[in-house]
Every structure is written in structure tokens, then in C-alpha cells.
Scaffold this active site. Structure first.
Site, PDB file in Angstrom:
ATOM      1  N   TYR A   1       0.779  -0.971   0.017  1.00 56.30           N
ATOM      2  CA  TYR A   1      -0.191   0.109  -0.064  1.00 56.30           C
ATOM      3  C   TYR A   1       0.707   1.272  -0.216  1.00 56.30           C
ATOM      4  O   TYR A   1       0.570   2.228  -0.829  1.00 56.30           O
ATOM      5  CB  TYR A   1      -0.945  -0.156   1.161  1.00 56.30           C
TER       6      TYR A   1
ATOM      7  N   LYS B   1       1.145   4.258  -2.734  1.00 55.31           N
ATOM      8  CA  LYS B   1       0.891   5.564  -2.559  1.00 55.31           C
ATOM      9  C   LYS B   1       1.976   6.458  -2.706  1.00 55.31           C
ATOM     10  O   LYS B   1       1.918   7.824  -3.040  1.00 55.31           O
ATOM     11  CB  LYS B   1       0.288   5.789  -1.182  1.00 55.31           C
TER      12      LYS B   1
END
Ligand code: NAD
Length: 248
Positions: free
Chosen positions: A156, A160
Site C-alpha cells: 500500500y 501511494k
């Protein structure tokens, strides 16, 4: 007069959560709204009805944002239905957390596909449209963990962080064509994504936030309005943290 009067916004993954809050706020500011989600079910139709109550055009499209061909097809359809695209919000996102030692290839690929490749897909499909229109605003959802990293979220966090590099590169590449690109890095926002965490984990997070509360989808939507609007006409290539000073 609203801040987004006469503009057409395309928002990915907006049936619920932060995307939905952005869609509602955009409609309140006068924008027509096209949004995507994996399926357009009863809940998504409910979102359509809430947006329509502001009196502007709205349409929902079933589309997997991680799929290049589906993305190009849906952008074509939005263009046919709305005639233009002024604002793109890359919001669709998922988590599949785990420590590196236990992370499967499938967990890595899924998160990179939905969180990062989706933004490439939509930017790839929308920037020719915005370039022809001689302007546009791209707002992509990053995260504070894309800046700081987070144990248990290497997939994740990498996705990002990738959003930030993509945003800054597009800002430089497409600036001469009048297209702005910015990212929002939310901190701990109360949504279905974070409701999946155990209550004690959420309580611990809140203690670390100087403003002493989790953020709301509406907190993020306020930043998304600013970035999409002409108030931010000279703001591009930036990452705005929306995190209650949790990460500053
Ligand atoms: P959420 O899970 O409530 O909503 C995400 C939406 O994206 C859902 O409607 C889901 O169906 C849709 N979606 C998932 N995969 C998709 C796909 N392949 N194609 C199209 N749509 C898809 O999450 P949220 O909290 O509203 O998060 C929205 C964005 O903000 C995400 O990019 C997330 O990473 C980011 N973000 C959230 C937080 C937080 O604390 N909630 C913090 C930082 C960043």
C-alpha cells in the site's frame, strides 16, 4: 455561484467513502459528476440519487479501474455522455496488508494494480481529452504512509508513494498544456477501509493525532474541491496532507 460551476468531474471508486464525499461536494459546488465503481449496485444507485439532488448531471459506470482497456472504454463513454472532462479524481483504492515476510505476490499485484496502475490508466485516457480542452485538474489520492512508510503495508505504501511520483511527473509533463496534477495524502480517515481495523488499533491511532480525532471523508473532500477549482489555478505538482498534523 459554486466553485466548480460548469465543470465535469470524473471520480473513480466513488460509490462510497471518500470518493462519494468528493462527488457530493463537487455537485454542491456546481459540477456535473461521472463516477465509476466495480459494480453499480443499490448502494451506488443511492449515491447517484444523493448527487442528483444537487440538480446537476450525474451518471455511474461499472468499471475496474485497474484494467487498462476498461478504463479507456469508460472514459470514451463519459466523453460521449458529458461532452468534456475537466476534473479527474483518482480515488479507487484497496488495502491487502501484511508483513513482507508473509506477503504473497497476489497481495502485492492487487494493491499496485488498483491503487497505482488505475491512476496511470485514467491519466493516460483523460490527458488527451484535457489537452484538447487546453486545461484540466487531476487530483489523486495518495496517503501519509506513501510519504512515511508503514510496517505491514509495504504494498500500500509503495502504491501511494508511486502516486506522488506520478503526480509530480504529470504536473511537469502536462503543465505546458494547462493541466494541473496534485495529490492528497490523507491520514487516518474514518471510512469502510479503516472500519475494517480492530477498535483498539483505531483508538491507538487517534491518540497519535494532534487534532485528537480521525478525519472524515468530508475533510478530504474540502481539499479536493480546492485542488479542482480555480482557487488552485497556480498549484500543481503538490502533495497536500490532510491528517490532523499526524504527519508533518
Ligand atoms: P473505501 O474502501 O471506503 O472506498 C473505496 C472505493 O473504491 C469503494 O467504493 C470500492 O468499491 C472502490 N474500488 C475498489 N477497487 C476498485 C476498482 N478496481 N475499480 C473501481 N473502484 C474500485 O475507501 P476510502 O477510505 O474511501 O479510500 C478512498 C481512497 O483514499 C483510497 O485510494 C485510499 O487508499 C485513500 N486513503 C484512505 C485513507 C483512509 O484512512 N480511509 C487514508 C489515506 C488514503
Amino acid at each position: 455561484m459554486g466553485l466548480l460551476e460548469g465543470k465535469v468531474a470524473l471520480i473513480t471508486g466513488a460509490a462510497r467513502g471518500i470518493g462519494k464525499a468528493i462527488a457530493l461536494r463537487y455537485a454542491a459546488e456546481g459540477a456535473d459528476v461521472a463516477f465509476t465503481d466495480l459494480v453499480i449496485n443499490e448502494a451506488a444507485e443511492g449515491t447517484v440519487a444523493e448527487i442528483a439532488a444537487f440538480g446537476h448531471r450525474v451518471k455511474a459506470y461499472a468499471s475496474d479501474a485497474s484494467d487498462f482497456d476498461q478504463t479507456h472504454a469508460v472514459v470514451e463513454q463519459v466523453l460521449a455522455d458529458f461532452g468534456r472532462i475537466d476534473i479527474l479524481v483518482n480515488n479507487a483504492g484497496i488495502t491487502k496488508d501484511g508483513l513482507m515476510l508473509r506477503m504473497s505476490e497476489a497481495q502485492w499485484d492487487a494493491v499496485i494494480g488498483v491503487n497505482l496502475k488505475s491512476a496511470f490508466n485514467f491519466i493516460h485516457a483523460c490527458t488527451p481529452v484535457m489537452a484538447r480542452q487546453r486545461g484540466g485538474s487531476i487530483v489523486s489520492l495518495s496517503s501519509v504512509v506513501g510519504v512515511s512508510g508503514n510496517a505491514g503495508q509495504c504494498n500500500y505504501s509503495a502504491s501511494k508513494a508511486g502516486i506522488i511520483g506520478l503526480t509530480k511527473s504529470i504536473a511537469k509533463e502536462m503543465g505546458p498544456r494547462g493541466i494541473r496534477a496534485n495529490a492528497i495524502a490523507p491520514g487516518f480517515i474514518i471510512s469502510d477501509m479503516t472500519k475494517a481495523l480492530p477498535e483498539e488499533v483505531r483508538a491507538e491511532w487517534v491518540k497519535t493525532i494532534p487534532l485528537r480525532r480521525g478525519g472524515t471523508p468530508e475533510d478530504v473532500a474540502g481539499v479536493a474541491v480546492f485542488l479542482a477549482s480555480d482557487l488552485a489555478a497556480y498549484v500543481s505538482g503538490q502533495v497536500i496532507h490532510c491528517c490532523g498534523a499526524m504527519n508533518c
